[in-house]
Structure formats: structure tokens, C-alpha cells
Design a protein around this motif. Structure first.
Motif, mmCIF file in Angstrom:
data_model
loop_
_atom_site.group_PDB
_atom_site.id
_atom_site.type_symbol
_atom_site.label_atom_id
_atom_site.label_comp_id
_atom_site.label_asym_id
_atom_site.label_seq_id
_atom_site.Cartn_x
_atom_site.Cartn_y
_atom_site.Cartn_z
ATOM 1 N N ASN A 57 5.683 47.853 -26.834
ATOM 2 C CA ASN A 57 7.057 48.215 -26.477
ATOM 3 C C ASN A 57 7.229 48.209 -24.969
ATOM 4 N N LYS A 58 8.478 48.184 -24.528
ATOM 5 C CA LYS A 58 8.744 48.127 -23.095
ATOM 6 C C LYS A 58 10.166 48.595 -22.805
ATOM 7 N N LYS A 59 10.334 49.326 -21.722
ATOM 8 C CA LYS A 59 11.669 49.707 -21.268
ATOM 9 C C LYS A 59 12.413 48.461 -20.794
ATOM 10 N N ILE A 60 13.652 48.291 -21.263
ATOM 11 C CA ILE A 60 14.453 47.128 -20.881
ATOM 12 C C ILE A 60 15.168 47.431 -19.572
ATOM 13 N N SER A 61 14.934 46.593 -18.561
ATOM 14 C CA SER A 61 15.518 46.822 -17.240
ATOM 15 C C SER A 61 16.640 45.851 -16.898
ATOM 16 N N MET A 62 16.575 44.628 -17.432
ATOM 17 C CA MET A 62 17.593 43.635 -17.103
ATOM 18 C C MET A 62 17.727 42.621 -18.230
ATOM 19 N N ILE A 63 18.844 41.889 -18.211
ATOM 20 C CA ILE A 63 19.128 40.894 -19.247
ATOM 21 C C ILE A 63 19.351 39.540 -18.595
ATOM 22 N N VAL A 72 12.340 42.332 -19.330
ATOM 23 C CA VAL A 72 13.437 41.368 -19.272
ATOM 24 C C VAL A 72 13.803 40.939 -20.688
ATOM 25 N N LEU A 73 15.058 41.195 -21.064
ATOM 26 C CA LEU A 73 15.564 40.771 -22.362
ATOM 27 C C LEU A 73 16.262 39.422 -22.195
ATOM 28 N N ILE A 74 15.715 38.393 -22.820
ATOM 29 C CA ILE A 74 16.270 37.041 -22.726
ATOM 30 C C ILE A 74 17.157 36.801 -23.945
ATOM 31 N N THR A 75 18.444 36.558 -23.705
ATOM 32 C CA THR A 75 19.390 36.329 -24.792
ATOM 33 C C THR A 75 19.981 34.924 -24.675
ATOM 34 N N GLY A 76 20.771 34.551 -25.662
ATOM 35 C CA GLY A 76 21.383 33.227 -25.670
ATOM 36 C C GLY A 76 21.507 32.720 -27.095
ATOM 37 N N GLN A 77 22.329 31.692 -27.261
ATOM 38 C CA GLN A 77 22.537 31.175 -28.601
ATOM 39 C C GLN A 77 21.275 30.536 -29.151
ATOM 40 N N SER A 78 21.215 30.413 -30.461
ATOM 41 C CA SER A 78 20.042 29.852 -31.124
ATOM 42 C C SER A 78 19.783 28.419 -30.657
ATOM 43 N N GLY A 79 18.522 28.114 -30.328
ATOM 44 C CA GLY A 79 18.140 26.776 -29.910
ATOM 45 C C GLY A 79 18.261 26.503 -28.429
ATOM 46 N N VAL A 80 18.653 27.513 -27.625
ATOM 47 C CA VAL A 80 18.847 27.282 -26.191
ATOM 48 C C VAL A 80 17.514 27.227 -25.438
ATOM 49 N N GLY A 81 16.431 27.750 -26.054
ATOM 50 C CA GLY A 81 15.121 27.680 -25.400
ATOM 51 C C GLY A 81 14.519 29.010 -25.026
ATOM 52 N N LYS A 82 14.929 30.084 -25.700
ATOM 53 C CA LYS A 82 14.413 31.423 -25.375
ATOM 54 C C LYS A 82 12.915 31.534 -25.656
#
Length: 312
Positions: A224-230, A150-160
Motif C-alpha cells: 500500500n502507499k499514500k497517494i500524493s499526486m495524480i 503517483v496514481l496514473i489514470t486515463g482511458q483504457s488502452g492509453v498505456g498506463k
């Protein structure tokens, strides 16, 4: 970022022995394609892919040894060009002296492998394709949750990073924080890993940098890990309409690969780690053919049709 692979790298990473052409170990390999010069052994060099790594197996060597001395010298001379990165001889076969002499003179490395030809081709091809795979870097956090990358994205400071820390505490594994290096393997596979400088590290605002592996053990990280979802985290916008059923699957394209993406609104009181954990489990269920949103939609449609029939 351009990856440079030299013949020396093969010698260091595989069970290969240098037989000749030591001066050419610095030669650059520019393609993952490997050539077996069978037709070239007959003297036909019109389409000879001289920039490829050349692999001589039992068939090519047997034919070569049946040639007369002049033809042997001619073939190996034409195989060893200024661009040829190297020649690999497989199956533990003895390398003829004429090959060694010409390779030393031309500065083309000859590498010797005790393994079967198909095994050598497979391993070398996989290694080179991984090295030459398209590459990019994305700001985010990559976590292995129940085997789902799971790739967690978002703007800086959002809590990733804080969310990733909670996921690690719940038994999941951190791959990368802040910067995720992504390479594309095959047509539909993205592999993510951490830059070496920040591997196993998490940055928590107010706390600083922590070493996840030191704190939680070797089982809390992976390389490393295969990315399956975002999972895209964004500050809750009361004016925005968020998906409540999950029927319309959003996509995000990274290089040539489209991945399922979900937007998670962030506001006080929401346990993001649990939400992302459940999203990963739901993703696994979908891959097994169980889609809760579609099941609900079908139930609702059936109920509406039933009530309509009863009313009529």
C-alpha cells in the motif's frame, strides 16, 4: 462496500487473551470510538455509549475494586448490554470474578491485555479507524516513485500499465494495476492498495499477465502507499492547449481529499515513464519549497521590469 468488524477480529490481530464471554465473540463493532467507563463506575449511565468497545484501565479498575459487592455487581451488569461488543482490561490486571461471571452470563467478551492503557487505546483506535475509513475504487495504476505515491489514470488502452512496467524497470515499486482500492484516513490522507486477486500483477496487452514480484524481486512491489499526486494520461489533442509552465495547478477530488493533478498528452516518441518520474521528483522539490515554475515567473517579471526601467 461495508466493512464488518467483530470482537473476534481483535482477538486474532492483537496480543489479547479471552477471559470471559466467549459466546459474544461474534458481536459486531460498529464504531472506531473507544470508551473508558470512568463516570459509569460511579453509577451514572445516562449517556453510556453502550455500542462502543469499553476499555478498563488502572483508574477504572481501582475505583471498581473499592466498591462494595452489590455496587460492583450493579456496575458490571449495566456495562454488559446487548449492544456492547466487548470489554478490554489493560496493564495485565487481574479480572475480578464478578466481572467474569456477569460477562459469561451476558455473553459480553472480556479481553485481557498486558500492555499499558494508552498503548492499547492507540493501537485499537488506529486499527478500527483503518477498517471503518471511507472506501472507493478507481481504474488506474498506483506506483511508488522516489517515495511519492503517483496514481496514473486515463482511458483504457492509453498505456498506463506499460508505463508502470517501465517505471518498475527503472527501480520504482508497483502498488496496484488496473484497479486501485482507496481508503481515506484522517481528513487529508488517501491510502491505495491492490485488490488481493490481482496483487503484484500487471496486464500488458499482447503479452498477458505478468507477476512483477517474481520477475523483478520483492523490492519492486509494495502492499500500500499514500497517494500524493495524480498523472492523467490522454491521447494528444492538437486542438487542446496544454500547460507549458506549470503555474496553474490542477486538482482532482477523491472522496473528501483534493490532490494535485497533471494531464500528460500521449503520442509516439514521448517517454511517459521519464516524464512521470521527473514529475514525482518535482513534486518532492515543491514540498521542500522549490518551485521551478514560480522561480521562472519571478525571473521573467524581474527582467521585464528591468528592461522597462532601462527603456525609460
Amino acid at each position: 462496500m461495508t466493512t464488518i468488524v467483530r470482537t473476534q477480529d481483535l482477538l486474532e490481530n492483537f496480543n489479547l487473551e479471552l477471559v470471559a464471554g466467549e459466546e459474544g465473540l461474534h458481536r459486531e463493532i460498529t464504531t472506531s470510538d473507544i470508551s473508558r467507563p470512568g463516570i459509569e463506575m460511579t453509577g451514572y449511565f445516562k449517556y453510556y455509549p453502550k455500542e462502543r468497545l469499553q476499555l478498563i484501565g488502572k483508574t477504572e479498575m481501582t475505583y471498581f475494586l473499592e466498591l462494595n459487592v452489590e455496587d460492583q455487581y450493579d456496575r458490571i451488569m449495566r456495562l454488559c448490554t446487548d449492544l456492547t461488543p466487548g470489554i478490554v482490561v489493560t496493564r495485565g490486571m487481574a479480572v475480578p470474578q464478578v466481572m467474569i461471571d456477569v460477562a459469561n452470563k451476558a455473553g459480553v467478551p472480556i479481553l485481557h491485555s498486558p500492555r499499558k492503557t494508552t498503548r492499547v487505546i492507540s493501537r485499537l483506535t488506529n486499527y478500527l479507524e483503518a477498517k471503518f475509513a471511507p472506501f472507493t475504487a478507481i481504474h488506474g495504476v498506483l506506483v511508488d516513485i522516489y517515495g511519492v505515491g503517483v496514481l496514473i489514470t486515463g482511458q483504457s488502452g492509453v498505456g498506463k500499465s506499460e508505463t508502470a512496467l517501465e517505471l518498475v524497470k527503472r527501480g520504482h515499486r508497483l502498488v496496484a494495476d488496473d484497479s486501485v482500492e482507496i481508503r481515506q484516513e484522517d481528513y487529508d490522507t488517501l491510502i491505495g492498495n491492490s485488490p488481493p486477486l490481482i496483487e503484484h500483477l500487471l496486464e500488458i496487452r499482447g503479452l498477458g499477465i505478468i507477476n512483477v514480484m517474481t520477475l523483478f524481486g520483492a523490492g519492486s512491489v509494495r502492499s500500500n502507499k499514500k497517494i500524493s499526486m495524480i498523472m492523467d494520461l490522454e491521447i494528444w489533442d492538437s486542438k487542446k492547449q496544454y500547460d507549458r509552465l506549470g503555474l496553474d495547478e490542477e486538482k482532482m477530488k477523491i472522496m473528501d481529499v483534493e490532490l494535485p493533478k497533471a494531464t500528460i498528452p500521449v503520442r509516439p516518441g514521448r517517454n511517459l515513464a521519464v516524464i512521470i518520474e521527473v514529475a514525482a521528483m518535482n513534486f518532492r522539490l515543491k514540498r521542500m519549497g522549490v518551485n521551478a515554475a514560480e522561480e521562472f515567473s519571478e525571473r521573467l517579471s524581474t527582467m521585464i521590469v528591468q528592461e522597462k526601467e532601462d527603456f525609460e
